[in-house]
Write a protein that holds these residues in place. Structure first.
Motif, mmCIF file in Angstrom:
data_model
loop_
_atom_site.group_PDB
_atom_site.id
_atom_site.type_symbol
_atom_site.label_atom_id
_atom_site.label_comp_id
_atom_site.label_asym_id
_atom_site.label_seq_id
_atom_site.Cartn_x
_atom_site.Cartn_y
_atom_site.Cartn_z
ATOM 1 N N VAL A 1 0.844 -1.200 0.000
ATOM 2 C CA VAL A 1 0.000 0.000 0.000
ATOM 3 C C VAL A 1 0.880 1.251 0.000
ATOM 4 O O VAL A 1 1.806 1.379 0.795
ATOM 5 N N GLY A 2 0.586 2.138 -0.955
ATOM 6 C CA GLY A 2 1.350 3.368 -1.104
ATOM 7 C C GLY A 2 2.501 3.256 -2.088
ATOM 8 O O GLY A 2 3.068 4.265 -2.503
ATOM 9 N N GLN A 3 2.831 2.028 -2.485
ATOM 10 C CA GLN A 3 3.896 1.814 -3.464
ATOM 11 C C GLN A 3 3.313 1.882 -4.878
ATOM 12 O O GLN A 3 2.141 1.624 -5.084
ATOM 13 N N HIS A 4 4.169 2.214 -5.830
ATOM 14 C CA HIS A 4 3.736 2.199 -7.222
ATOM 15 C C HIS A 4 3.705 0.761 -7.730
ATOM 16 O O HIS A 4 4.472 -0.096 -7.267
ATOM 17 N N HIS A 5 2.840 0.496 -8.685
ATOM 18 C CA HIS A 5 2.705 -0.811 -9.325
ATOM 19 C C HIS A 5 4.049 -1.384 -9.748
ATOM 20 O O HIS A 5 4.270 -2.596 -9.715
ATOM 21 N N ARG A 6 4.986 -0.520 -10.102
ATOM 22 C CA ARG A 6 6.281 -0.999 -10.607
ATOM 23 C C ARG A 6 7.028 -1.856 -9.584
ATOM 24 O O ARG A 6 7.895 -2.633 -9.955
ATOM 25 N N VAL A 7 6.669 -1.749 -8.289
ATOM 26 C CA VAL A 7 7.317 -2.578 -7.273
ATOM 27 C C VAL A 7 7.084 -4.063 -7.555
ATOM 28 O O VAL A 7 7.876 -4.907 -7.136
ATOM 29 N N LEU A 8 6.038 -4.367 -8.299
ATOM 30 C CA LEU A 8 5.691 -5.752 -8.627
ATOM 31 C C LEU A 8 6.304 -6.222 -9.943
ATOM 32 O O LEU A 8 6.097 -7.372 -10.334
ATOM 33 N N CYS A 9 7.014 -5.335 -10.623
ATOM 34 C CA CYS A 9 7.504 -5.633 -11.962
ATOM 35 C C CYS A 9 9.024 -5.597 -12.030
ATOM 36 O O CYS A 9 9.687 -4.922 -11.248
ATOM 37 N N ASP A 10 9.555 -6.273 -13.026
ATOM 38 C CA ASP A 10 10.980 -6.256 -13.316
ATOM 39 C C ASP A 10 11.395 -4.846 -13.729
ATOM 40 O O ASP A 10 10.694 -4.189 -14.505
#
Length: 144
Positions: free
Chosen positions: A67-76
């Protein structure tokens, strides 16, 4: 005069009651979806607002880590720096649904494939309000 005001007040109360009932129905509908699908909810700028336990289980993160992180935290990072990622977000912002098999990075660092649908929620005026991502609980055969 008093009778008209009383009728107007009653009409407003009836509308409020109907709106509250509709809200309860929508909350119940969404609860059923969350019981059977991994769900990620993001703001228009890609910040993670909410995840459900099924989503967190799939990606290995705790809620406070997302929560509060950008979606990119889940991506390479190679993908997030690419033109494809920029195009992906540009299309979401304009209301285009994305569906398919997406590669994400699990909390422990390994890559995972998630069959997902990115669903832009648009306002009546055509502005992006949020993005709801639904992830299948089980990846279909042949998609690993």
């Amino acid at each position: 005069m008093f009778g008209k005001t009383k009728r107007e007040l009653q009409a407003a109360l009836d509308k409020l009651a109907a709106a509250e009932e509709k809200l309860r129905e929508l909350e119940a509908d969404f609860a059923v979806i969350e019981d059977h699908q991994a769900v990620l909810v993001m703001s228009p700028d890609g910040l993670i607002e909410r995840t459900n336990p099924l989503f967190r289980e799939a990606v290995g993160y705790q809620e406070h880590e997302l929560v509060g992180q950008h979606h990119r935290v889940l991506c390479d990072t190679q993908y997030t720096g690419s033109e494809a990622y920029i195009t992906f977000w540009r299309e979401l912002v304009t209301g285009h649904v994305h569906r398919g098999l997406f590669t994400h990075v699990h909390a422990d660092g390994h890559r995972i494939q998630l069959a997902s649908r990115y669903l832009p929620v648009m306002s009546e005026k055509g502005f992006l309000k949020r993005i709801i991502t639904l992830v299948e609980r089980d990846v279909p055969a042949g998609c690993q």
